[in-house]
Motif scaffolding. Structure first.
Motif, PDB file in Angstrom:
ATOM      1  N   GLN A 596      41.688  49.457  38.467  1.00 32.85           N
ATOM      2  CA  GLN A 596      40.626  49.841  39.269  1.00 32.85           C
ATOM      3  C   GLN A 596      39.875  49.083  40.150  1.00 32.85           C
ATOM      4  O   GLN A 596      39.752  48.775  41.290  1.00 32.85           O
ATOM      5  N   ALA A 597      39.533  47.914  39.065  1.00 38.31           N
ATOM      6  CA  ALA A 597      38.640  46.939  39.558  1.00 38.31           C
ATOM      7  C   ALA A 597      39.647  45.738  40.323  1.00 38.31           C
ATOM      8  O   ALA A 597      39.279  45.132  41.467  1.00 38.31           O
ATOM      9  N   SER A 598      40.858  45.695  39.690  1.00 34.09           N
ATOM     10  CA  SER A 598      41.593  44.788  40.681  1.00 34.09           C
ATOM     11  C   SER A 598      41.915  45.201  41.845  1.00 34.09           C
ATOM     12  O   SER A 598      42.034  44.550  42.893  1.00 34.09           O
ATOM     13  N   VAL A 599      42.341  46.449  42.100  1.00 33.31           N
ATOM     14  CA  VAL A 599      42.480  47.021  43.505  1.00 33.31           C
ATOM     15  C   VAL A 599      41.328  46.650  44.316  1.00 33.31           C
ATOM     16  O   VAL A 599      41.247  46.367  45.625  1.00 33.31           O
ATOM     17  N   GLY A 600      40.098  46.960  43.774  1.00 33.54           N
ATOM     18  CA  GLY A 600      38.965  46.786  44.361  1.00 33.54           C
ATOM     19  C   GLY A 600      38.595  45.367  44.943  1.00 33.54           C
ATOM     20  O   GLY A 600      38.328  45.059  45.953  1.00 33.54           O
ATOM     21  N   PHE A 601      38.746  44.451  44.048  1.00 33.87           N
ATOM     22  CA  PHE A 601      38.590  42.953  44.393  1.00 33.87           C
ATOM     23  C   PHE A 601      40.023  42.570  45.385  1.00 33.87           C
ATOM     24  O   PHE A 601      39.434  41.990  46.470  1.00 33.87           O
ATOM     25  N   ALA A 602      41.009  43.148  45.192  1.00 38.82           N
ATOM     26  CA  ALA A 602      42.005  42.864  46.479  1.00 38.82           C
ATOM     27  C   ALA A 602      41.540  43.249  47.829  1.00 38.82           C
ATOM     28  O   ALA A 602      41.801  42.786  48.670  1.00 38.82           O
ATOM     29  N   LEU A 604      38.518  43.847  48.880  1.00 40.33           N
ATOM     30  CA  LEU A 604      37.549  43.076  49.286  1.00 40.33           C
ATOM     31  C   LEU A 604      37.971  41.408  49.744  1.00 40.33           C
ATOM     32  O   LEU A 604      37.343  41.144  50.875  1.00 40.33           O
ATOM     33  N   THR A 605      38.851  40.886  49.065  1.00 37.60           N
ATOM     34  CA  THR A 605      39.653  39.798  49.632  1.00 37.60           C
ATOM     35  C   THR A 605      40.108  39.868  51.139  1.00 37.60           C
ATOM     36  O   THR A 605      39.957  39.163  52.083  1.00 37.60           O
ATOM     37  N   VAL A 606      40.847  41.067  51.249  1.00 40.10           N
ATOM     38  CA  VAL A 606      41.565  41.351  52.529  1.00 40.10           C
ATOM     39  C   VAL A 606      40.391  41.542  53.659  1.00 40.10           C
ATOM     40  O   VAL A 606      40.709  41.074  54.579  1.00 40.10           O
ATOM     41  N   LEU A 607      39.322  42.142  53.309  1.00 36.88           N
ATOM     42  CA  LEU A 607      38.189  42.335  54.004  1.00 36.88           C
ATOM     43  C   LEU A 607      37.810  40.915  54.674  1.00 36.88           C
ATOM     44  O   LEU A 607      37.404  40.688  55.827  1.00 36.88           O
ATOM     45  N   ALA A 608      37.588  40.137  53.382  1.00 40.39           N
ATOM     46  CA  ALA A 608      36.903  38.862  53.832  1.00 40.39           C
ATOM     47  C   ALA A 608      37.787  38.030  54.827  1.00 40.39           C
ATOM     48  O   ALA A 608      37.307  37.336  55.630  1.00 40.39           O
ATOM     49  N   VAL A 609      39.279  37.978  54.447  1.00 42.01           N
ATOM     50  CA  VAL A 609      39.963  37.286  55.279  1.00 42.01           C
ATOM     51  C   VAL A 609      40.199  37.819  56.634  1.00 42.01           C
ATOM     52  O   VAL A 609      40.079  36.943  57.902  1.00 42.01           O
ATOM     53  N   LEU A 610      40.077  39.126  56.996  1.00 41.56           N
ATOM     54  CA  LEU A 610      39.930  39.513  58.226  1.00 41.56           C
ATOM     55  C   LEU A 610      38.815  39.141  58.956  1.00 41.56           C
ATOM     56  O   LEU A 610      38.822  38.997  60.214  1.00 41.56           O
ATOM     57  N   VAL A 611      37.656  39.145  58.275  1.00 39.91           N
ATOM     58  CA  VAL A 611      36.553  38.922  58.999  1.00 39.91           C
ATOM     59  C   VAL A 611      36.341  37.203  59.273  1.00 39.91           C
ATOM     60  O   VAL A 611      35.940  36.855  60.270  1.00 39.91           O
TER      61      VAL A 611
END
Length: 613
Positions: A596-602, A604-611
């Protein structure tokens, strides 16, 4: 202290007797209090005390014994004592209630005559009205007496509103102290308003036209009550108030002539009413209105000493006649002149002689008291207007007419099988020499003393200044009135049983019926209309609001409450569902938490790249 004792003694003693109502001793306490009150009144008349106290801001409650109030104070106390002594002859009047009411009334009257400012006079005036109602309707099992007391109270109470108008005018006109002497110096329209209020209240209390009808029903009260209320106190209070405020009547311009003509018209018309009455007390009541009319005439001509002299002479004569009427009623059981009272003076000779003196005085026969008093008033009327004088002479002639008619009946021989008495009806011989056998000695002595007072009252015109008339009647005026009085007595003696009896005169000019048609009935009709308007219109507004509130409450109690219940239940179900969803990831297995943590971090990473892009 004398003023406090004069007003306070009968008032306090009356209140105690009325509240305590002792089974014994009420007569002794009442008579004793009245005797002490008379002594205090005499002392106050000599010393002339005066006092005032603060009542409200800028308003004083003033009391004083001056020339006029000294005369009235002694007269009230003397008649009170006589009425209570004679009242002891009637068993149902030997009570704390009767003596308490009589003393309370006398205390209020004494406060009225000594008051120098309007507030205490108003208070005493109200107490007089309340106690007079209770005294007229004293016999509570007599529905007619209760009705008569109510009529008297409502009629005088309506007129009494004039005193409140006068009080308001005094305040509005700047007379903050509200002294009676301030009436004459009011400015502008307030003078006329105040005087109009005083005139209305005085005419109502003194049973003058058009208020005279209430005194007819008041005769349902005990005779001692009539002797006190309707000779020297209650009906005299209105005349006294007009005499006291005579300068203001004169200053108003219109008021003095109006009062004078009302007084002389009452004297004439009610004298004619008295002349046709068969009931002795009704005759005396109508004659009271007539004789008080002369006092009102004196006030209208600003002849205060003549009015005071007439007040004293009338008080002595009329209290005597009322008390004798009460004694005859107790002994013979009737007030009818043509029936049970025929020959009453022969049955009770001592009382009969006293009655004769009072009746002849009332007729204006010289040298008795009312001869001088009436002529003193007429002398002032002649100075003011010859027309007033002529009508006054005619009114004086009617006095002789009704007095002579009463005397004719009570001195007639009783034919065998003639008029019955209470004794005849029970089979017991009527009182032969009944004064000795049937009437208490104190009562006989009291009416004898009043007869002497009625005979000699005219001598007061030669005495102190408050009773010395100015202008004094001329010799020809005295002779003329004496001749008219003698002629009236002769006519009455000749035609006593053949008097025409016009229905309007028997019914006191029909004034009570007129008042009922023109005032009482319209007021009751208006009240009925307003009551229907209230019931069918105004009352429906709060009723409709109440019905709407009840309907809303019922709707809220059903539909609204169910909706609220469903909403609350839905929120609860949703919370439970969310709770179940939230519990699913909580398995307790470590590798699932890492996943669950790995999915959450993934994410967040996608969100950061998009921003950043």
């Amino acid at each position: 202290m004398l003023l406090v004792a004069l007003v306070g003694l009968p008032t306090v003693a009356g209140a105690v007797l009325l509240l305590a109502r002792p089974p014994r001793g009420a007569t002794a306490a009442g008579v004793g209090t009245a005797a002490v009150t008379l002594a205090v009144a005499v002392a106050a008349a000599v010393t002339r005390p005066a006092s005032d106290v603060a009542l409200l801001a800028g308003v004083r409650a003033g009391f004083a014994v001056d020339g006029l109030s000294a005369v009235l104070g002694v007269l009230v106390a003397a008649v009170l004592l006589a009425a209570l002594v004679v009242g002891a002859a009637e068993a149902d009047l030997r009570t704390g209630r009767f003596h308490g009411l009589m003393l309370l009334f006398a205390g209020a009257m004494l406060a009225t005559v000594t008051a120098t400012t309007l507030p205490p006079l108003l208070m005493a005036w109200e107490v007089m009205g309340a106690t007079s109602w209770a005294l007229i309707g004293y016999r509570i099992d007599d529905r007619a007496a209760a009705r008569a007391g109510t009529v008297a109270f409502l009629t005088t109470r309506t007129a009494d509103l004039g005193l409140y108008v006068a009080a308001g005018a005094l305040l509005a006109g700047g007379a903050g102290a509200m002294a009676l002497t301030d009436l004459a110096v009011l400015d502008g329209g307030w003078l006329h308003v105040a005087v109009a209020g005083v005139v209305a209240a005085a005419l109502g209390k003194s049973a003058q036209l058009p208020f005279s009808f209430w005194l007819s029903g008041a005769m349902r009260g005990p005779s001692p009550t009539s002797a006190l209320l309707h000779s020297a106190t209650m009906v005299a209070a209105g005349g006294y108030l007009l005499l006291r405020t005579a300068p203001a009547l004169d200053a108003a311009g219109w008021a003095a002539p109006l009062v004078a003509w009302v007084g002389v018209a009452t004297a004439l018309l009610l004298g004619l009413v008295a002349a046709v009455q068969d009931d002795l007390k009704q005759l005396l009541a109508a004659s009271t209105c007539s004789q008080i009319g002369f006092i009102v005439l004196a006030a209208g001509t600003v002849a205060t000493p003549a009015g005071a002299l007439q007040t004293v002479a009338h008080g002595a004569a009329k209290s005597l006649l009322f008390l004798v009427a009460g004694l005859w009623l107790a002994a013979l059981g009737t007030r009818s002149l043509s029936d049970g009272l025929r020959g009453a003076a022969r049955r009770h000779p001592a009382i009969g002689v006293a009655f004769t003196v009072g009746a002849l005085s009332l007729a204006g026969l010289p040298p008795l008291g009312l001869w001088v008093g009436k002529d003193a008033v007429l002398a002032a009327a002649l100075d003011a207007s010859p027309a007033l004088y002529v009508v006054g002479l005619a009114a004086g002639w009617t006095s002789a007419l009704y007095s002579g008619r009463a005397l004719w009946f009570v001195w007639r021989p009783i034919a065998p099988g003639g008029a019955t008495t209470a004794g005849d009806r029970t089979g017991t011989p009527a009182h032969a020499g009944g004064d000795r056998a049937g009437t208490p000695v104190p009562a006989v002595a009291t009416v004898g003393g009043l007869a002497v007072a009625a005979a000699l009252a005219g001598l007061l015109a030669l005495g102190p200044e408050p009773l010395r008339p100015d202008p004094a009647p001329h010799a020809w005026e005295l002779v003329l009135s004496a001749v008219l009085a003698g002629a009236g007595l002769l006519v009455a003696w000749r035609f006593a049983e053949r008097f025409p009896v016009p229905r309007p005169l028997v019914r006191w000019l029909g004034l009570e019926d007129l008042a009922h048609r023109t005032l009482v009935r319209p007021v009751l009709a208006l009240a009925a209309v307003l009551a229907r308007l209230d019931d069918r219109g105004l009352a429906r507004v709060p009723s409709g609001v109440a019905h709407a509130a009840v309907a809303l409450a019922r709707r809220t109690d059903t539909d609204g409450e169910r909706a609220v219940d469903r909403t609350v239940a839905g929120i609860a179900d949703g919370a439970r569902a969310l709770g179940r969803v939230a519990r699913r990831p909580q398995t307790g297995q470590l590798h699932q938490y890492y996943a669950q943590a790995s999915v959450g971090f993934a994410l967040l990473t996608v969100l950061a790249v998009l921003v950043m892009s």
